[in-house]
Design a protein around this motif. Structure first.
Motif, PDB file in Angstrom:
ATOM      1  N   GLN A  83       0.827  -1.217   0.000  1.00  0.00           N
ATOM      2  CA  GLN A  83       0.000   0.000   0.000  1.00  0.00           C
ATOM      3  C   GLN A  83       0.853   1.255   0.000  1.00  0.00           C
ATOM      4  O   GLN A  83       0.504   2.249  -0.620  1.00  0.00           O
ATOM      5  CB  GLN A  83      -0.916   0.032   1.217  1.00  0.00           C
ATOM      6  N   GLN A  84       1.985   1.213   0.672  1.00  0.00           N
ATOM      7  CA  GLN A  84       2.891   2.365   0.718  1.00  0.00           C
ATOM      8  C   GLN A  84       3.635   2.537  -0.597  1.00  0.00           C
ATOM      9  O   GLN A  84       4.270   3.555  -0.809  1.00  0.00           O
ATOM     10  CB  GLN A  84       3.912   2.205   1.843  1.00  0.00           C
ATOM     11  N   GLY A  85       3.567   1.542  -1.461  1.00  0.00           N
ATOM     12  CA  GLY A  85       4.261   1.631  -2.743  1.00  0.00           C
ATOM     13  C   GLY A  85       5.680   1.119  -2.689  1.00  0.00           C
ATOM     14  O   GLY A  85       6.428   1.268  -3.641  1.00  0.00           O
ATOM     15  N   VAL A  86       6.069   0.518  -1.570  1.00  0.00           N
ATOM     16  CA  VAL A  86       7.423  -0.013  -1.448  1.00  0.00           C
ATOM     17  C   VAL A  86       7.549  -1.306  -2.243  1.00  0.00           C
ATOM     18  O   VAL A  86       8.577  -1.559  -2.868  1.00  0.00           O
ATOM     19  CB  VAL A  86       7.782  -0.243   0.040  1.00  0.00           C
ATOM     20  N   LEU A  87       6.497  -2.129  -2.248  1.00  0.00           N
ATOM     21  CA  LEU A  87       6.497  -3.390  -2.980  1.00  0.00           C
ATOM     22  C   LEU A  87       5.641  -3.270  -4.238  1.00  0.00           C
ATOM     23  O   LEU A  87       4.573  -2.661  -4.207  1.00  0.00           O
ATOM     24  CB  LEU A  87       5.919  -4.523  -2.113  1.00  0.00           C
ATOM     25  N   THR A  88       6.129  -3.875  -5.320  1.00  0.00           N
ATOM     26  CA  THR A  88       5.318  -3.961  -6.533  1.00  0.00           C
ATOM     27  C   THR A  88       4.390  -5.165  -6.402  1.00  0.00           C
ATOM     28  O   THR A  88       4.522  -5.968  -5.464  1.00  0.00           O
ATOM     29  CB  THR A  88       6.198  -4.143  -7.777  1.00  0.00           C
ATOM     30  N   ASP A  89       3.466  -5.301  -7.334  1.00  0.00           N
ATOM     31  CA  ASP A  89       2.548  -6.441  -7.298  1.00  0.00           C
ATOM     32  C   ASP A  89       3.310  -7.758  -7.384  1.00  0.00           C
ATOM     33  O   ASP A  89       2.988  -8.730  -6.689  1.00  0.00           O
ATOM     34  CB  ASP A  89       1.540  -6.351  -8.453  1.00  0.00           C
ATOM     35  N   GLU A  90       4.333  -7.803  -8.239  1.00  0.00           N
ATOM     36  CA  GLU A  90       5.117  -9.035  -8.401  1.00  0.00           C
ATOM     37  C   GLU A  90       5.885  -9.378  -7.130  1.00  0.00           C
ATOM     38  O   GLU A  90       5.931 -10.542  -6.716  1.00  0.00           O
ATOM     39  CB  GLU A  90       6.089  -8.895  -9.585  1.00  0.00           C
ATOM     40  N   GLU A  91       6.497  -8.364  -6.519  1.00  0.00           N
ATOM     41  CA  GLU A  91       7.243  -8.607  -5.285  1.00  0.00           C
ATOM     42  C   GLU A  91       6.312  -9.061  -4.164  1.00  0.00           C
ATOM     43  O   GLU A  91       6.658  -9.958  -3.391  1.00  0.00           O
ATOM     44  CB  GLU A  91       7.976  -7.331  -4.863  1.00  0.00           C
ATOM     45  N   PHE A  92       5.137  -8.460  -4.094  1.00  0.00           N
ATOM     46  CA  PHE A  92       4.167  -8.847  -3.078  1.00  0.00           C
ATOM     47  C   PHE A  92       3.734 -10.294  -3.277  1.00  0.00           C
ATOM     48  O   PHE A  92       3.677 -11.073  -2.319  1.00  0.00           O
ATOM     49  CB  PHE A  92       2.954  -7.913  -3.120  1.00  0.00           C
ATOM     50  N   ALA A  93       3.443 -10.674  -4.533  1.00  0.00           N
ATOM     51  CA  ALA A  93       3.009 -12.049  -4.811  1.00  0.00           C
ATOM     52  C   ALA A  93       4.099 -13.043  -4.451  1.00  0.00           C
ATOM     53  O   ALA A  93       3.817 -14.106  -3.870  1.00  0.00           O
ATOM     54  CB  ALA A  93       2.623 -12.176  -6.277  1.00  0.00           C
ATOM     55  N   ALA A  94       5.350 -12.718  -4.769  1.00  0.00           N
ATOM     56  CA  ALA A  94       6.461 -13.630  -4.453  1.00  0.00           C
ATOM     57  C   ALA A  94       6.628 -13.780  -2.941  1.00  0.00           C
ATOM     58  O   ALA A  94       6.815 -14.884  -2.424  1.00  0.00           O
ATOM     59  CB  ALA A  94       7.747 -13.129  -5.093  1.00  0.00           C
ATOM     60  N   ALA A  95       6.571 -12.658  -2.219  1.00  0.00           N
ATOM     61  CA  ALA A  95       6.730 -12.708  -0.763  1.00  0.00           C
ATOM     62  C   ALA A  95       5.560 -13.457  -0.115  1.00  0.00           C
ATOM     63  O   ALA A  95       5.755 -14.210   0.843  1.00  0.00           O
ATOM     64  CB  ALA A  95       6.852 -11.282  -0.204  1.00  0.00           C
ATOM     65  N   LYS A  96       4.359 -13.246  -0.632  1.00  0.00           N
ATOM     66  CA  LYS A  96       3.186 -13.933  -0.093  1.00  0.00           C
ATOM     67  C   LYS A  96       3.318 -15.445  -0.298  1.00  0.00           C
ATOM     68  O   LYS A  96       3.039 -16.231   0.624  1.00  0.00           O
ATOM     69  CB  LYS A  96       1.926 -13.412  -0.768  1.00  0.00           C
TER      70      LYS A  96
END
Length: 102
Positions: A83-96
């Protein structure tokens, strides 16, 4: 009988020169503004990447056998970073996927 001398104009005149100067100055201002905005965007992106790297280094590695409440807390933290814009959608999906063990 003397006929008046014809006036010969050389160059654009005062108004033409002022108009040309205004066009050149306006173009220069527009270009420099665009360059400044692009530099600011790149700087902001670099700061976000640095903050993300710092958070990644500061965060302890998640244990694969973490309990459900730990996974939820980690997912909430990742969602906040996204939400803060630190992670992109791809990075978020990988971390999740990593947190969930997928």
């Amino acid at each position: 009988m003397v006929i008046g001398r014809a006036r010969v104009r050389r160059g654009p005149g005062l108004v033409g020169a002022a108009a040309r100067t205004a066009v050149v100055a306006g173009t220069a201002t527009a270009v420099s503004g665009r360059v400044r905005r692009r530099q600011d965007e790149r700087s902001a992106q670099a700061e976000q990447e640095a903050a993300y790297e710092q958070q990644q280094q500061a965060a302890p590695p998640a244990a694969p056998e973490a309990s459900g409440s730990d996974n939820i807390a980690e997912l909430e933290r990742l969602a906040a970073l996204k939400q803060q814009g630190v992670l992109t959608d791809e990075e978020f999906a990988a971390a999740k996927a990593k947190v969930l063990g997928l």
